[in-house]
Scaffold this motif. Structure first.
Motif, PDB file in Angstrom:
ATOM      1  N   ILE A  49      81.114  37.288  58.782  1.00 56.06           N
ATOM      2  CA  ILE A  49      80.346  35.877  59.317  1.00 56.06           C
ATOM      3  C   ILE A  49      79.951  36.285  60.685  1.00 56.06           C
ATOM      4  CG2 ILE A  49      80.776  33.603  59.818  1.00 56.06           C
ATOM      5  CD1 ILE A  49      82.632  33.477  57.207  1.00 56.06           C
ATOM      6  N   LEU A  50      80.948  36.901  61.439  1.00 56.86           N
ATOM      7  CA  LEU A  50      80.549  37.009  62.933  1.00 56.86           C
ATOM      8  C   LEU A  50      79.478  38.057  63.201  1.00 56.86           C
ATOM      9  CD1 LEU A  50      81.562  36.154  65.864  1.00 56.86           C
ATOM     10  CD2 LEU A  50      82.883  38.596  65.860  1.00 56.86           C
ATOM     11  N   GLY A  51      79.060  38.839  62.182  1.00 55.91           N
ATOM     12  CA  GLY A  51      78.148  39.714  62.046  1.00 55.91           C
ATOM     13  C   GLY A  51      77.025  39.041  61.829  1.00 55.91           C
ATOM     14  N   GLU A  52      76.895  37.915  61.117  1.00 61.32           N
ATOM     15  CA  GLU A  52      75.527  37.159  61.034  1.00 61.32           C
ATOM     16  C   GLU A  52      75.126  36.389  62.139  1.00 61.32           C
ATOM     17  OE1 GLU A  52      76.394  34.661  57.481  1.00 61.32           O
ATOM     18  OE2 GLU A  52      77.024  36.288  56.119  1.00 61.32           O
ATOM     19  N   LYS A  53      76.193  36.074  62.985  1.00 67.19           N
ATOM     20  CA  LYS A  53      75.840  35.128  63.879  1.00 67.19           C
ATOM     21  C   LYS A  53      75.336  35.714  65.425  1.00 67.19           C
ATOM     22  CE  LYS A  53      77.415  31.447  61.671  1.00 67.19           C
ATOM     23  NZ  LYS A  53      76.328  30.337  61.200  1.00 67.19           N
ATOM     24  N   ILE A  54      76.087  37.072  65.763  1.00 64.29           N
ATOM     25  CA  ILE A  54      76.019  37.903  66.914  1.00 64.29           C
ATOM     26  C   ILE A  54      75.332  39.304  66.528  1.00 64.29           C
ATOM     27  CG2 ILE A  54      77.581  36.333  68.061  1.00 64.29           C
ATOM     28  CD1 ILE A  54      79.428  38.687  68.052  1.00 64.29           C
ATOM     29  N   THR A  55      74.747  39.499  65.605  1.00 64.98           N
ATOM     30  CA  THR A  55      74.586  40.689  65.063  1.00 64.98           C
ATOM     31  C   THR A  55      75.691  41.797  64.541  1.00 64.98           C
ATOM     32  OG1 THR A  55      74.360  42.108  67.013  1.00 64.98           O
ATOM     33  CG2 THR A  55      72.379  40.604  66.272  1.00 64.98           C
ATOM     34  N   ALA A  56      75.645  42.545  63.878  1.00 64.71           N
ATOM     35  CA  ALA A  56      76.645  43.531  63.191  1.00 64.71           C
ATOM     36  C   ALA A  56      77.210  44.422  64.407  1.00 64.71           C
ATOM     37  CB  ALA A  56      76.270  44.130  62.065  1.00 64.71           C
ATOM     38  N   LYS A  57      76.302  44.798  65.195  1.00 66.93           N
ATOM     39  CA  LYS A  57      76.718  45.780  66.426  1.00 66.93           C
ATOM     40  C   LYS A  57      77.472  45.048  67.462  1.00 66.93           C
ATOM     41  CE  LYS A  57      73.296  46.233  69.268  1.00 66.93           C
ATOM     42  NZ  LYS A  57      73.980  45.212  70.052  1.00 66.93           N
ATOM     43  N   ASN A  58      77.167  43.849  67.592  1.00 70.99           N
ATOM     44  CA  ASN A  58      77.944  43.020  68.655  1.00 70.99           C
ATOM     45  C   ASN A  58      79.291  42.905  67.968  1.00 70.99           C
ATOM     46  OD1 ASN A  58      75.943  43.179  70.566  1.00 70.99           O
ATOM     47  ND2 ASN A  58      75.138  41.139  69.854  1.00 70.99           N
ATOM     48  N   ALA A  59      79.332  42.449  66.945  1.00 71.15           N
ATOM     49  CA  ALA A  59      80.623  42.061  66.095  1.00 71.15           C
ATOM     50  C   ALA A  59      81.692  43.398  65.850  1.00 71.15           C
ATOM     51  CB  ALA A  59      80.307  41.636  64.686  1.00 71.15           C
ATOM     52  N   MET A  60      80.765  44.470  66.066  1.00 66.35           N
ATOM     53  CA  MET A  60      81.570  45.955  65.941  1.00 66.35           C
ATOM     54  C   MET A  60      82.436  46.039  67.220  1.00 66.35           C
ATOM     55  SD  MET A  60      82.500  48.518  63.888  1.00 66.35           S
ATOM     56  CE  MET A  60      80.958  49.233  62.935  1.00 66.35           C
ATOM     57  N   ILE A  61      81.612  45.691  68.340  1.00 62.48           N
ATOM     58  CA  ILE A  61      81.896  45.816  69.756  1.00 62.48           C
ATOM     59  C   ILE A  61      83.427  44.831  69.911  1.00 62.48           C
ATOM     60  CG2 ILE A  61      81.810  45.486  72.053  1.00 62.48           C
ATOM     61  CD1 ILE A  61      78.769  45.986  71.365  1.00 62.48           C
TER      62      ILE A  61
END
Length: 456
Positions: free
Chosen positions: A366-378
């Protein structure tokens, strides 16, 4: 576990390096972009999403963007684009495909990882094999990684249903024949077949979810991949009880029959949608045909991906990202016990970690949908680094009840976000092939992980 600070440094370096390279932000302070100092660059990377369209060239194919074409299932209204409702009487529907992906990960990962140790002592007692000889079969896991790009190419060209059914069937056959083995080479041959079947079983998950659920791909991806942890929660108890009452042969028959059933469900329900890219507005007639044809899928060809620096950055991420699975996680209970934690508390903490992994797949999806998967990975890298630092000193009262769920939550994000990142940067055209190549990073980590664990 003394190598934990090294792992933490690797996670943080990945977070900075991946974000900087993908956004073309240099490592040294510069006036070119919005900021001057590196700390403020990192903050802007995590909390600002203004770079999405430029750095994730294929992300627009999976979200609603005004005046942009997007994939919509046939007979689905524009307002419900990307939503695949549950229909128990239509096994070609999207949620059926997700259920099959969940079942594949539950059985194959659960039986190969979480129940493996239950058979070791039984076979050692019956055949006189050492644990070293039995555990050596795990090296055949590399076979599946080597075959990944080749079978991925077949999936990209022909779809996943038949090839995944064959691979799951190979794994099932290896379980069903094992009660008949009498020699050590039989064990190795059947392990080779088992892990060869692994080569294409999890690769199609991102492709299936990306096609059926373009708007909700993060959360649905998380649900589909929760089986990795769900198998560890439920299967050891079931298989252990069967072995206790019927012997290890009965345990393998059970695993073979359940896996065979999954192979049948793959043939029935692991289907891709027939999708049309539709443009809102007067120019919608310009987009004709279905995206079920490979040439109409968004994304790069494999030949283009090979020339992209993002592919090699992904290999680096998988190399270091899988290291906690390969080296730290198997030794975690022993580390807790050596530091004065009771064996019961250590085992409970491991179960909490597994449950945290299940939640992490959905939460970070869900977080990857909100802030992009790359930023969620960080975010997951930073959280995992913090959890590893806390786990280095579990003798602090109550610390394991905080670091274990945090470890599981952040580590569980890895599989979901990796699939989403591949979609964002490379699209779906050669998704399975690219995931197969990226799997080489995981293979290397499983090769060096046990060595690092032994050195520590």
């Amino acid at each position: 576990m003394t190598l934990i600070p090294i792992y933490c440094g690797s996670w943080i370096s990945i977070a900075i390096r991946h974000s900087s390279m993908a956004m073309d932000i240099p490592f040294k302070p510069t006036r070119v972009r919005h900021t001057i100092h590196l700390p403020s660059q990192i903050v802007s990377i995590i909390f600002r999403c203004s770079y999405s369209a430029r750095t994730c060239p294929y992300r627009l194919n999976f979200i609603i963007v005004k005046d942009q074409p997007r994939p919509i299932p046939n007979n689905t209204s524009v307002d419900n684009a990307g939503i695949s409702a549950w229909n128990p009487f239509n096994p070609s529907h999207g949620w059926w495909a997700v259920a099959v992906c969940f079942a594949i990960s539950t059985t194959l990962v659960g039986f190969s990882t979480y129940t493996f140790a239950l058979f070791g002592d039984e076979m050692a007692a019956e055949f006189g094999w050492t644990r070293t000889q039995i555990n050596a079969s795990l090296s055949f896991l590399a076979v599946g990684q080597i075959l990944g790009p080749f079978l991925g190419r077949v999936i990209d060209l022909r779809g996943p249903r038949v090839i995944v059914a064959i691979c799951v069937g190979l794994t099932a056959s290896s379980y069903l024949v094992r009660p008949m083995m009498t020699e050590l080479w039989h064990w190795y041959a059947l392990s080779f077949i088992q892990y060869a079947g692994f080569s294409a079983t999890m690769t199609p998950v991102g492709r299936i979810v990306g096609l059926w659920f373009p708007k909700a791909r993060g959360r649905v991806m998380g649900v589909a991949m929760m089986g990795n942890n769900f198998g560890g929660v439920v299967l050891p108890g079931i298989v252990g009880a069967v072995i206790a009452y019927g012997g290890w042969q009965t345990g393998y028959y059970l695993q073979g029959l359940l896996t065979s059933f999954i192979a049948i469900t793959v043939l029935v329900a692991l289907r891709e949608p027939k999708i049309e890219p539709i443009l809102q507005g007067k120019d919608s007639n310009e987009f004709k045909g279905t995206i079920s044809a490979r040439e109409n899928l968004p994304g790069m060809e494999m030949s283009q991906a090979i020339r992209s620096k993002n592919l090699y950055m992904l290999l680096y991420i998988l190399l270091v990202g899988a290291t906690p699975f390969a080296s730290l996680l198997p030794q975690l209970i022993s580390h807790y016990v050596n530091e004065g934690i009771s064996s019961t508390a250590a085992a409970t903490a491991m179960s909490i970690l597994a449950l945290g992994g299940m939640g992490g797949k959905v939460v970070f999806g869900i977080l990857g949908e909100k802030i992009t998967a790359k930023n969620a990975m960080i975010v997951s890298f930073v959280g995992l680094s913090f959890a590893l630092l806390l786990a280095a000193n579990p003798s602090i009262p109550g610390i394991i009840w905080f670091c274990s769920p945090l470890w599981g939550l952040c580590m569980g994000a890895f599989g979901t976000l990796t699939n989403m990142i591949v979609q964002d940067y490379f699209g779906l055209k050669s998704f399975a092939s690219i995931m197969g190549v990226a799997g080489y990073g995981t293979a290397i980590s499983f090769g060096i992980g046990p060595i690092l664990s032994g050195l520590s």
